[in-house]
Every structure is written in structure tokens, then in C-alpha cells.
Design a protein around this motif. Structure first.
Motif, PDB file in Angstrom:
ATOM      1  N   ALA A 130      33.975  50.006  44.051  1.00  0.00           N
ATOM      2  CA  ALA A 130      34.725  49.107  44.931  1.00  0.00           C
ATOM      3  C   ALA A 130      33.968  48.833  46.225  1.00  0.00           C
ATOM      4  CB  ALA A 130      36.101  49.696  45.228  1.00  0.00           C
ATOM      5  N   ILE A 131      33.362  49.868  46.801  1.00  0.00           N
ATOM      6  CA  ILE A 131      32.659  49.648  48.070  1.00  0.00           C
ATOM      7  C   ILE A 131      31.386  48.854  47.847  1.00  0.00           C
ATOM      8  CG2 ILE A 131      31.285  51.771  48.046  1.00  0.00           C
ATOM      9  CD1 ILE A 131      32.977  50.080  51.078  1.00  0.00           C
ATOM     10  N   ALA A 132      30.739  49.053  46.701  1.00  0.00           N
ATOM     11  CA  ALA A 132      29.520  48.294  46.410  1.00  0.00           C
ATOM     12  C   ALA A 132      29.806  46.792  46.333  1.00  0.00           C
ATOM     13  CB  ALA A 132      28.906  48.775  45.090  1.00  0.00           C
ATOM     14  N   ILE A 133      30.974  46.442  45.844  1.00  0.00           N
ATOM     15  CA  ILE A 133      31.359  45.030  45.755  1.00  0.00           C
ATOM     16  C   ILE A 133      31.902  44.529  47.087  1.00  0.00           C
ATOM     17  CG2 ILE A 133      32.906  43.404  44.592  1.00  0.00           C
ATOM     18  CD1 ILE A 133      32.876  45.292  42.172  1.00  0.00           C
ATOM     19  N   SER A 134      32.588  45.404  47.828  1.00  0.00           N
ATOM     20  CA  SER A 134      33.264  44.993  49.060  1.00  0.00           C
ATOM     21  C   SER A 134      32.302  44.677  50.199  1.00  0.00           C
ATOM     22  CB  SER A 134      34.242  46.080  49.514  1.00  0.00           C
ATOM     23  OG  SER A 134      35.250  46.292  48.551  1.00  0.00           O
ATOM     24  N   VAL A 135      31.207  45.431  50.307  1.00  0.00           N
ATOM     25  CA  VAL A 135      30.286  45.257  51.435  1.00  0.00           C
ATOM     26  C   VAL A 135      29.760  43.822  51.541  1.00  0.00           C
ATOM     27  CG1 VAL A 135      28.027  45.913  52.360  1.00  0.00           C
ATOM     28  CG2 VAL A 135      29.628  47.679  51.619  1.00  0.00           C
ATOM     29  N   PRO A 136      29.185  43.271  50.470  1.00  0.00           N
ATOM     30  CA  PRO A 136      28.714  41.881  50.608  1.00  0.00           C
ATOM     31  C   PRO A 136      29.843  40.883  50.831  1.00  0.00           C
ATOM     32  CG  PRO A 136      28.527  42.636  48.328  1.00  0.00           C
ATOM     33  CD  PRO A 136      28.843  43.825  49.151  1.00  0.00           C
ATOM     34  N   LEU A 137      31.032  41.162  50.267  1.00  0.00           N
ATOM     35  CA  LEU A 137      32.156  40.248  50.469  1.00  0.00           C
ATOM     36  C   LEU A 137      32.539  40.163  51.949  1.00  0.00           C
ATOM     37  CD1 LEU A 137      34.557  41.109  47.477  1.00  0.00           C
ATOM     38  CD2 LEU A 137      33.221  39.017  47.800  1.00  0.00           C
ATOM     39  N   ILE A 138      32.614  41.319  52.627  1.00  0.00           N
ATOM     40  CA  ILE A 138      33.002  41.341  54.035  1.00  0.00           C
ATOM     41  C   ILE A 138      31.957  40.645  54.901  1.00  0.00           C
ATOM     42  CG2 ILE A 138      33.466  42.844  56.011  1.00  0.00           C
ATOM     43  CD1 ILE A 138      34.521  44.923  53.982  1.00  0.00           C
ATOM     44  N   ILE A 139      30.687  40.921  54.619  1.00  0.00           N
ATOM     45  CA  ILE A 139      29.616  40.336  55.419  1.00  0.00           C
ATOM     46  C   ILE A 139      29.565  38.817  55.259  1.00  0.00           C
ATOM     47  CG2 ILE A 139      27.108  40.237  55.720  1.00  0.00           C
ATOM     48  CD1 ILE A 139      27.018  43.186  54.947  1.00  0.00           C
ATOM     49  N   ILE A 140      29.771  38.344  54.043  1.00  0.00           N
ATOM     50  CA  ILE A 140      29.643  36.906  53.763  1.00  0.00           C
ATOM     51  C   ILE A 140      30.904  36.138  54.133  1.00  0.00           C
ATOM     52  CG2 ILE A 140      29.315  35.190  51.937  1.00  0.00           C
ATOM     53  CD1 ILE A 140      27.589  37.297  50.481  1.00  0.00           C
ATOM     54  N   LEU A 141      32.083  36.678  53.744  1.00  0.00           N
ATOM     55  CA  LEU A 141      33.327  35.924  53.897  1.00  0.00           C
ATOM     56  C   LEU A 141      34.101  36.237  55.177  1.00  0.00           C
ATOM     57  CD1 LEU A 141      34.662  36.084  50.219  1.00  0.00           C
ATOM     58  CD2 LEU A 141      33.342  34.249  51.317  1.00  0.00           C
ATOM     59  N   GLY A 142      33.822  37.369  55.808  1.00  0.00           N
ATOM     60  CA  GLY A 142      34.536  37.715  57.025  1.00  0.00           C
ATOM     61  C   GLY A 142      36.017  37.936  56.774  1.00  0.00           C
ATOM     62  N   LYS A 143      36.865  37.292  57.562  1.00  0.00           N
ATOM     63  CA  LYS A 143      38.312  37.468  57.450  1.00  0.00           C
ATOM     64  C   LYS A 143      38.838  37.062  56.079  1.00  0.00           C
ATOM     65  CE  LYS A 143      42.627  36.387  59.877  1.00  0.00           C
ATOM     66  NZ  LYS A 143      43.225  35.650  61.020  1.00  0.00           N
ATOM     67  N   ASP A 144      38.208  36.085  55.448  1.00  0.00           N
ATOM     68  CA  ASP A 144      38.657  35.619  54.132  1.00  0.00           C
ATOM     69  C   ASP A 144      38.384  36.628  53.022  1.00  0.00           C
ATOM     70  OD1 ASP A 144      39.497  33.228  55.241  1.00  0.00           O
ATOM     71  OD2 ASP A 144      37.576  32.226  54.909  1.00  0.00           O
ATOM     72  N   SER A 145      37.625  37.687  53.332  1.00  0.00           N
ATOM     73  CA  SER A 145      37.286  38.675  52.297  1.00  0.00           C
ATOM     74  C   SER A 145      38.379  39.711  52.089  1.00  0.00           C
ATOM     75  CB  SER A 145      35.996  39.403  52.683  1.00  0.00           C
ATOM     76  OG  SER A 145      36.216  40.231  53.830  1.00  0.00           O
ATOM     77  N   ILE A 154      41.589  39.929  51.189  1.00  0.00           N
ATOM     78  CA  ILE A 154      42.364  39.963  49.952  1.00  0.00           C
ATOM     79  C   ILE A 154      41.487  40.289  48.751  1.00  0.00           C
ATOM     80  CG2 ILE A 154      42.137  37.469  49.577  1.00  0.00           C
ATOM     81  CD1 ILE A 154      45.093  39.799  48.646  1.00  0.00           C
ATOM     82  N   TRP A 155      40.230  39.806  48.779  1.00  0.00           N
ATOM     83  CA  TRP A 155      39.326  40.082  47.653  1.00  0.00           C
ATOM     84  C   TRP A 155      38.893  41.541  47.642  1.00  0.00           C
ATOM     85  CZ3 TRP A 155      39.518  36.381  44.262  1.00  0.00           C
ATOM     86  CH2 TRP A 155      39.773  35.077  44.683  1.00  0.00           C
ATOM     87  N   VAL A 156      38.744  42.134  48.807  1.00  0.00           N
ATOM     88  CA  VAL A 156      38.401  43.553  48.895  1.00  0.00           C
ATOM     89  C   VAL A 156      39.506  44.410  48.285  1.00  0.00           C
ATOM     90  CG1 VAL A 156      38.090  45.478  50.512  1.00  0.00           C
ATOM     91  CG2 VAL A 156      36.864  43.325  50.872  1.00  0.00           C
ATOM     92  N   LEU A 157      40.757  44.113  48.638  1.00  0.00           N
ATOM     93  CA  LEU A 157      41.885  44.872  48.093  1.00  0.00           C
ATOM     94  C   LEU A 157      42.000  44.676  46.586  1.00  0.00           C
ATOM     95  CD1 LEU A 157      44.564  44.222  50.861  1.00  0.00           C
ATOM     96  CD2 LEU A 157      43.239  46.293  50.479  1.00  0.00           C
TER      97      LEU A 157
END
Length: 480
Positions: A177-192, A194-197
Motif C-alpha cells: 500500500a505504501i509503495a503505491i501511495s507515495v507516488p500518488l501523493i507526490i503527483i496528485l496532492g490533495k486529490d490522492s 481517496i486513492w490512497v485509502l
């Protein structure tokens, strides 16, 4: 055996070396897994704090409040109620009850996901003032499904005391989960957010499916499944009612903070609450995993139950004393490392709240007898009382004292909860707690109070000296 004889036996109580070793081993195994999960969570929270800010932490707490309530409803606390049944079962019946548990989690997991989708427009309106974000709650439906399936695996491993397999099952989904979440947060910011959860829900669900394929499954007609599942579903339903009540009160306070203050303040509070409850709780998470099946197996004996609870309280208190001291000493450093400078406002809350962790741990040692006895009705009552006290104290004291008030409220909350569960323990179950256990609790409470006072009045260095002074004694007592 009468109450007098029990008291006489308990006066000579000394923690068993083997039991203490088992508790500490479980705490070590699951503490390590929990540390890994926390590190992954820290990376996620740090990135959110840096790339999104307090508003991002507040947003994730809003989504978590909703998903936690639905997840609690869908999983029916099977990881606790079924653990009790499995721990009291032996032989071939274990495979049968394990199959029943997993079949049940599939049904309730799907129902939870469907429930979240159906009410998504309403939840969006309540949380954000508009129904346009309904689709985010539909994506969030993966969380109750994945977590419900995973709690079935946890019940099987915990009930059979297969703690190593249980620990391993918690490692891989956290890493994925963290391996997928890190790039999502960096790229999408606030929009990430819901995808992180959503990622966490999916990874835990996949882990449950993989673990289940490695265990033996028995063909059982669905009619028989519901017959066999009846006992732990009824208990789980009552426990779930109590937990949902607790989460509902927490959600109400989250909404209060979001309206009374702002999303940033909510984020700071949520970060502080996580520090006090989740991060410090890592040291005794494994103890609860080991304690419930052990207590359930001996709950028919008042003598053995009283000894086990007293022993658990003593071990927990000695373990927590140096941890509380180090946390109070380094509270500002911890906040800066784990979050950011603009989260320093939480310091009064966590400095006082960490002292309340001891009361929380002791009350949980006692409250586990409710679960081991299958007394779901009184559990509902205890959680309702706790929720009312929590909301009243936190709203009142935050409105007058801010984050300092939240720290005071946390201590008073668990002090009152401890009093309530002890009354139930003594009056309803006719069980006792050794005087030595209360002596250690009193010593630990005094130590926590002195640490907080020395930090506030003198400085962190005095708290550090006090902690280093108590550490050898704590280690010696734990070694027996």
C-alpha cells in the motif's frame, strides 16, 4: 472456591516467568509488525503534511471516520467474537469453524461495500456540503470489503495462536500500500487522498484471499454455515453496536472541530490522537492479541481469570512506565520528525494524553473479561457511557482550554472508564484484582504525573533523568 480463598491466593501472586515471556514475545512480534505499519503510515502522513498540509490530514480523517464506521458494521468484530469461539475449539472442529468464519466475512464484507455505495450521496452532503463527491465514497467501499475479509484471517490465526502467521499477514499489505501511495501523493496532492485509502482496502483484501488459499477449507452447506456462525455473529453484533456508538461519538466530535474551528485544526487534533493512541499503543498491541485467546480459554475459572488479569495489569504497567517517560521527554522532537512545524500546537494535548495511556491500558486489561465471557450487552453499555463522557469532556474542555483541554479530557475520560469497567468486573463477574497490581498502577500513575510536571516546570532533561532511573527497575521486573 470462595472469594476469601481467591483473595488469599492472589495475595501471593507473582507473574509467571513463562506467561510473562509469552506476553513479551507476542508484544515483540506484533510490536515489530506494528512498527513497520507505523513507519509506512508515517511516510504517508509526512508526505501528506508536506505536499497537502493540515487540510490533507483533516480530509483523510473525515474519510476514515466514515469508512471506520462502515467497516466496523460489516466485519461485525468477528476478529474478536470468532477468536473466542476458535480458542475454545480443538481438533477437526477448528477447520470447520474457520471455514464458517471466512464464508461469513465474505457476505458481510460485500454488504458493507454495498451500504457505503447506496448512502454515498448523503455522506458526501454531510461531509462536504455537496453531493458531487459521492463517487469518492463508492471508491471507499473497497475498505470495508478488504478489511472484513482480512479480519476473518486474523480471527483464525489469533484463535489458533498462530501468531507468526498473523504477523506475516500484516507485513505485505502495508508495504504494498505504501509503495503505491507515495507516488500518488507526490503527483496528485490533495486529490490522492481517496486513492490512497482505496489502495489500503484492496491490498488487505488480496492478502486475505492469499492467506485463505494456504489453509484447509471444508465444504459446508450455507444453512449449516449460519447455524454454526450464530454464536459469534450474535456476540459480534453486540460488540459492533458498542464500537459503532464509540465511532459515532468520535465522528460527531470531528464534525464539531471542523465547524467550530477549521479543517487544519481537525488535522492537528487527528495527528495528536494518532500519536497518543496508535503510535504509543504499539507496545501493547501484541499483548492484546495474545491475551484474548488465553483469557477466553480460562474464563470459566474465576481464580485463573483473576490471576491472569492481575498479571496482565502488572506486566503492562511496568512496560509502559519508561515508554511514557521517553515520550514526554521527546514530545516536541517527535512531532517535528513525524509531522511538521505547524503541528506543534498539539503539544499540550499529547503531553498530557500520554499520561492517560496508562489508564487506557489498565482499563482494557479489565474490559477484556467482557469479551472473553461473551457479555456483549454490558459491552454496549460500557461503550455508550464511554462515548457520552468522551464527547462531553472533549467539546467542553476544547471550547474553554483548546488543545490543553483535550489533554485533560483524555485523562479524565479514561479515569472514569477505568472506574466503570472495574465496577462491572467486581460486581457483575465477582472477580478480584491483586493488591500488588493496584500498587504498581499507582506507582506508574505517579511516575507519569511526575514526568509531565518535571517537563513543564523544569525541562526535558529532568524527565529524561527520571526515565533512565526507572528503566533498570522496569526491565528487572519484566524479567521476573
Amino acid at each position: 472456591m470462595g472469594k476469601i480463598a481467591i483473595r488469599q491466593r492472589l495475595r501471593g501472586l507473582r507473574p509467571s516467568h513463562s506467561t510473562t515471556r509469552s506476553i513479551l514475545q507476542a508484544a515483540g512480534i506484533f510490536g515489530g509488525v506494528r512498527v513497520l505499519n507505523i513507519l509506512c503510515s508515517l511516510i504517508r502522513n509526512k508526505l501528506i503534511a508536506v505536499f497537502v498540509g493540515p487540510a490533507g490530514v483533516g480530509l483523510i480523517s473525515l474519510y476514515n471516520s466514515v469508512s471506520d464506521m462502515v467497516t466496523t458494521l460489516s466485519r461485525l468484530n468477528i476478529d474478536q467474537s470468532a477468536t473466542r469461539d476458535i480458542s475454545q475449539t480443538s481438533g477437526a472442529d477448528i477447520d470447520r469453524i474457520s471455514t464458517v468464519v471466512m464464508r461469513t466475512t465474505w457476505v458481510f464484507g460485500l454488504l458493507g461495500a454495498l451500504l457505503l455505495c447506496v448512502f454515498s450521496p448523503l455522506l458526501s452532503e454531510w461531509s462536504f456540503g455537496t453531493s458531487d463527491l459521492w463517487w469518492t465514497f463508492c471508491l471507499l467501499a473497497t475498505v470495508p470489503l478488504g478489511n472484513t475479509l482480512y479480519c476473518g484471517i486474523c480471527a483464525i490465526y489469533q484463535g489458533t495462536r498462530n501468531f507468526k502467521a498473523l504477523a506475516r499477514s500484516g507485513i505485505w499489505p502495508a508495504l504494498a500500500a505504501i509503495a503505491i501511495s507515495v507516488p500518488l501523493i507526490i503527483i496528485l496532492g490533495k486529490d490522492s487522498i481517496i486513492w490512497v485509502l482505496t489502495t489500503y482496502g484492496i491490498t488487505y483484501g488480496i492478502t486475505a484471499l492469499i492467506c485463505r488459499r494456504k489453509s484447509r477449507s471444508i465444504a459446508i452447506p450455507w444453512r449449516q454455515v449460519w447455524q454454526l456462525a450464530g454464536s459469534f455473529i450474535r456476540l459480534g453484533a453486540l460488540i459492533t453496536v458498542g464500537v459503532i456508538i464509540t465511532q459515532l461519538f468520535n465522528y460527531l466530535f470531528v464534525l464539531f472541530l471542523n465547524c467550530y474551528a477549521d479543517t487544519g485544526t481537525l488535522g492537528i487534533y487527528q495527528a495528536g490522537f494518532t500519536l497518543v493512541n496508535a503510535y504509543v499503543g504499539v507496545v501493547f498491541t501484541g499483548m492484546w492479541v495474545e491475551f484474548l485467546p488465553r483469557l477466553s480459554a480460562i474464563i470459566h475459572s474465576s481464580k485463573r481469570t483473576s490471576i491472569a488479569v492481575s498479571h496482565q495489569i502488572i506486566t503492562t504497567a511496568w512496560l509502559l512506565m519508561p515508554i511514557i517517560g521517553f515520550f514526554v521527554c521527546a514530545d516536541k522532537l517527535i512531532v517535528r520528525l513525524l509531522y511538521a512545524e505547524n503541528f506543534i500546537a498539539m503539544l499540550p494535548f499529547i503531553t498530557l494524553g500520554i499520561a492517560g495511556v496508562l489508564l487506557r491500558a489498565v482499563s482494557w486489561c479489565i474490559a477484556h473479561t467482557m469479551l472473553a465471557k461473551g457479555d456483549g450487552a454490558i459491552y454496549v453499555v460500557s461503550e455508550t457511557v464511554s462515548g457520552v463522557v468522551f464527547l462531553t469532556l472533549h467539546v467542553t474542555l476544547y471550547s474553554t482550554l483548546g488543545f490543553l483541554g483535550l489533554g485533560i479530557a483524555y485523562i479524565i475520560w479514561y479515569a472514569l472508564y477505568l472506574l466503570f469497567v472495574y465496577i462491572v468486573y467486581r460486581r457483575r463477574y465477582r472477580l478480584t484484582i491483586d493488591a500488588q497490581a493496584w500498587k504498581v498502577v499507582g506507582m506508574a500513575t505517579a511516575f507519569a504525573a511526575v514526568c509531565v510536571a518535571s517537563k513543564l516546570l523544569v525541562g526535558w532533561w529532568l524527565t529524561l533523568l527520571l526515565t533512565l532511573a526507572i528503566l533498570p527497575t522496569s526491565l528487572r521486573r519484566l524479567r521476573g
